[in-house]
Design a protein around this motif. Structure first.
Motif, short mmCIF file in Angstrom:
data_model
loop_
_atom_site.label_atom_id
_atom_site.label_comp_id
_atom_site.label_asym_id
_atom_site.label_seq_id
_atom_site.Cartn_x
_atom_site.Cartn_y
_atom_site.Cartn_z
N PRO A 288 0.81 -1.23 0.00
CA PRO A 288 0.00 0.00 0.00
C PRO A 288 0.84 1.27 0.00
O PRO A 288 0.51 2.24 -0.69
CB PRO A 288 -0.81 -0.12 1.30
N GLY A 289 1.94 1.29 0.77
CA GLY A 289 2.77 2.49 0.84
C GLY A 289 3.45 2.80 -0.48
O GLY A 289 3.50 3.96 -0.92
N VAL A 290 3.98 1.78 -1.14
CA VAL A 290 4.65 1.98 -2.43
C VAL A 290 3.65 2.45 -3.48
O VAL A 290 3.93 3.37 -4.25
CB VAL A 290 5.34 0.68 -2.88
N LEU A 291 2.47 1.82 -3.50
CA LEU A 291 1.46 2.24 -4.46
C LEU A 291 1.02 3.69 -4.20
O LEU A 291 0.81 4.47 -5.14
CB LEU A 291 0.25 1.31 -4.38
N ALA A 292 0.88 4.03 -2.92
CA ALA A 292 0.46 5.38 -2.58
C ALA A 292 1.48 6.42 -3.02
O ALA A 292 1.13 7.46 -3.57
CB ALA A 292 0.22 5.49 -1.07
N VAL A 293 2.78 6.14 -2.81
CA VAL A 293 3.80 7.13 -3.16
C VAL A 293 3.91 7.30 -4.67
O VAL A 293 4.21 8.40 -5.16
CB VAL A 293 5.15 6.76 -2.53
N PHE A 294 3.63 6.25 -5.43
CA PHE A 294 3.63 6.40 -6.89
C PHE A 294 2.49 7.32 -7.33
O PHE A 294 2.65 8.15 -8.22
CB PHE A 294 3.52 5.04 -7.57
N GLY A 295 1.33 7.17 -6.69
CA GLY A 295 0.22 8.06 -7.02
C GLY A 295 0.49 9.49 -6.61
O GLY A 295 0.20 10.43 -7.35
N ILE A 296 1.10 9.67 -5.43
CA ILE A 296 1.43 11.01 -4.94
C ILE A 296 2.47 11.66 -5.85
O ILE A 296 2.35 12.83 -6.23
CB ILE A 296 1.93 10.95 -3.49
N GLY A 297 3.49 10.91 -6.19
CA GLY A 297 4.54 11.46 -7.05
C GLY A 297 4.03 11.86 -8.41
O GLY A 297 4.45 12.87 -8.98
N ALA A 298 3.09 11.06 -8.95
CA ALA A 298 2.56 11.37 -10.27
C ALA A 298 1.69 12.62 -10.25
O ALA A 298 1.70 13.41 -11.20
CB ALA A 298 1.75 10.18 -10.79
N SER A 299 0.94 12.83 -9.16
CA SER A 299 0.02 13.95 -9.12
C SER A 299 0.64 15.22 -8.54
O SER A 299 0.28 16.33 -8.94
CB SER A 299 -1.22 13.58 -8.31
N LYS A 300 1.60 15.08 -7.61
CA LYS A 300 2.14 16.25 -6.92
C LYS A 300 3.64 16.40 -7.04
O LYS A 300 4.20 17.38 -6.55
CB LYS A 300 1.75 16.20 -5.44
N GLY A 301 4.31 15.42 -7.66
CA GLY A 301 5.74 15.56 -7.88
C GLY A 301 6.59 14.79 -6.88
O GLY A 301 6.12 14.26 -5.88
N ARG A 302 7.88 14.77 -7.19
CA ARG A 302 8.84 14.00 -6.39
C ARG A 302 8.95 14.52 -4.97
O ARG A 302 9.10 13.75 -4.03
CB ARG A 302 10.20 14.04 -7.07
N ARG A 303 8.88 15.84 -4.78
CA ARG A 303 9.05 16.41 -3.43
C ARG A 303 7.93 15.94 -2.51
O ARG A 303 8.17 15.58 -1.34
CB ARG A 303 9.06 17.93 -3.49
N ALA A 304 6.68 15.92 -3.02
CA ALA A 304 5.56 15.45 -2.20
C ALA A 304 5.72 13.96 -1.90
O ALA A 304 5.43 13.51 -0.79
CB ALA A 304 4.24 15.71 -2.92
N GLY A 305 6.19 13.19 -2.89
CA GLY A 305 6.42 11.77 -2.65
C GLY A 305 7.49 11.55 -1.60
O GLY A 305 7.36 10.67 -0.75
N ALA A 306 8.55 12.35 -1.64
CA ALA A 306 9.61 12.25 -0.65
C ALA A 306 9.09 12.61 0.74
O ALA A 306 9.45 11.96 1.74
CB ALA A 306 10.78 13.15 -1.03
N ALA A 307 8.25 13.63 0.83
CA ALA A 307 7.69 14.03 2.13
C ALA A 307 6.82 12.91 2.70
O ALA A 307 6.87 12.62 3.90
CB ALA A 307 6.86 15.30 1.96
N PHE A 308 6.04 12.27 1.84
CA PHE A 308 5.20 11.15 2.28
C PHE A 308 6.07 10.03 2.85
O PHE A 308 5.79 9.48 3.92
CB PHE A 308 4.36 10.65 1.11
N LEU A 309 7.15 9.68 2.15
CA LEU A 309 8.01 8.59 2.59
C LEU A 309 8.77 8.94 3.87
O LEU A 309 9.01 8.07 4.70
CB LEU A 309 8.99 8.20 1.48
N CYS A 310 9.14 10.21 4.01
CA CYS A 310 9.81 10.63 5.26
C CYS A 310 8.88 10.41 6.45
O CYS A 310 9.32 9.97 7.52
CB CYS A 310 10.23 12.09 5.16
N GLY A 311 7.60 10.71 6.27
CA GLY A 311 6.63 10.45 7.33
C GLY A 311 6.40 8.97 7.54
O GLY A 311 6.34 8.48 8.67
N HIS A 312 6.34 8.25 6.43
CA HIS A 312 6.09 6.81 6.50
C HIS A 312 7.23 6.07 7.19
O HIS A 312 7.03 5.01 7.80
CB HIS A 312 5.90 6.28 5.07
#
Length: 212
Positions: free
Chosen positions: A22-46
């Motif tokens: 679920p986390g990997v799938l979520a970060v791919f969706g986040i990165g696609a819609s909001k960019g790499r920085r948002a994906g990195a922020a999500f993973l830092c929290g995760h």
């Protein structure tokens, strides 16, 4: 602590973090819609959730080892069976018709923290993964090693997240990932079954009654 033990813990943290879920799938969706920085922020929290679950898993493994070899072997048996079940499910997976995970709102970091802490599969998967890779070195484990084991496993997870962040920001990656999602999931299933066999090979012989 031997280099082989450190590498096994590092590999466990890496595999736990990078395996599709679920986390990997979520970060791919986040990165696609909001960019790499948002994906990195999500993973830092995760990562906070990963550290907590992996720490708890390592503590349980060492506790089982300290109690006695039988307890650790039972844990290895359960972990091996659980990993085999996960792998078999992954191999038989079919393409989902459900909508993709939606990207979080303005705060991907806090979303990542909540996502990581509330994943019900995180703890059993962490225990199973670490047990499978550490079963051959069980006699080396003790409580004094726990802080270093947590640190090394966290470094493995950070390395995995670094790869994911690098990939998620690349052009057309989401399309390619979605196109080959089933293949990736099934390959991970084969990997999990391999870990399961490794865990069972170390646990089952010790649990069988010995001939007088």
């Amino acid at each position: 602590m031997t280099p082989s033990l450190l590498m096994a813990v590092l590999a466990s943290g890496f595999i736990y973090a990078i395996s599709p879920g679920p986390g990997v799938l979520a970060v791919f969706g986040i990165g696609a819609s909001k960019g790499r920085r948002a994906g990195a922020a999500f993973l830092c929290g995760h990562l906070l959730g990963d550290v907590i679950w992996c720490s708890t898993a390592l503590a349980a493994i060492i506790g089982a080892r300290v109690i006695g070899t039988t307890a650790f072997d039972v844990l290895g048996l359960i972990s091996g069976m659980f990993l085999f079940w996960l792998g078999w499910r992954a191999i038989r997976a079919k393409r989902s018709n459900e909508d993709e995970p939606k990207a979080p709102g303005r705060h991907p970091f806090w979303h990542g923290i909540m996502f990581g802490l509330t994943n019900p599969k995180a703890y059993p998967v962490a225990v199973a993964t670490f047990t499978a890779l550490l079963s051959s070195r069980a006699d080396m484990l003790n409580w004094s090693m726990l802080p270093l084991l947590i640190l090394v496993s966290t470094l493995g997870g950070i390395a995995a997240y670094g790869i994911i962040i690098g990939v998620v920001g690349a052009r057309h990656v989401r399309t390619v990932y979605q196109r080959h999602e089933l293949t990736i999931t099934r390959l991970c299933g084969v990997m999990f079954i391999g870990f399961a066999i490794n865990a069972l090979m170390h646990a089952v012989p010790s649990l069988l009654p010995r001939k007088p």
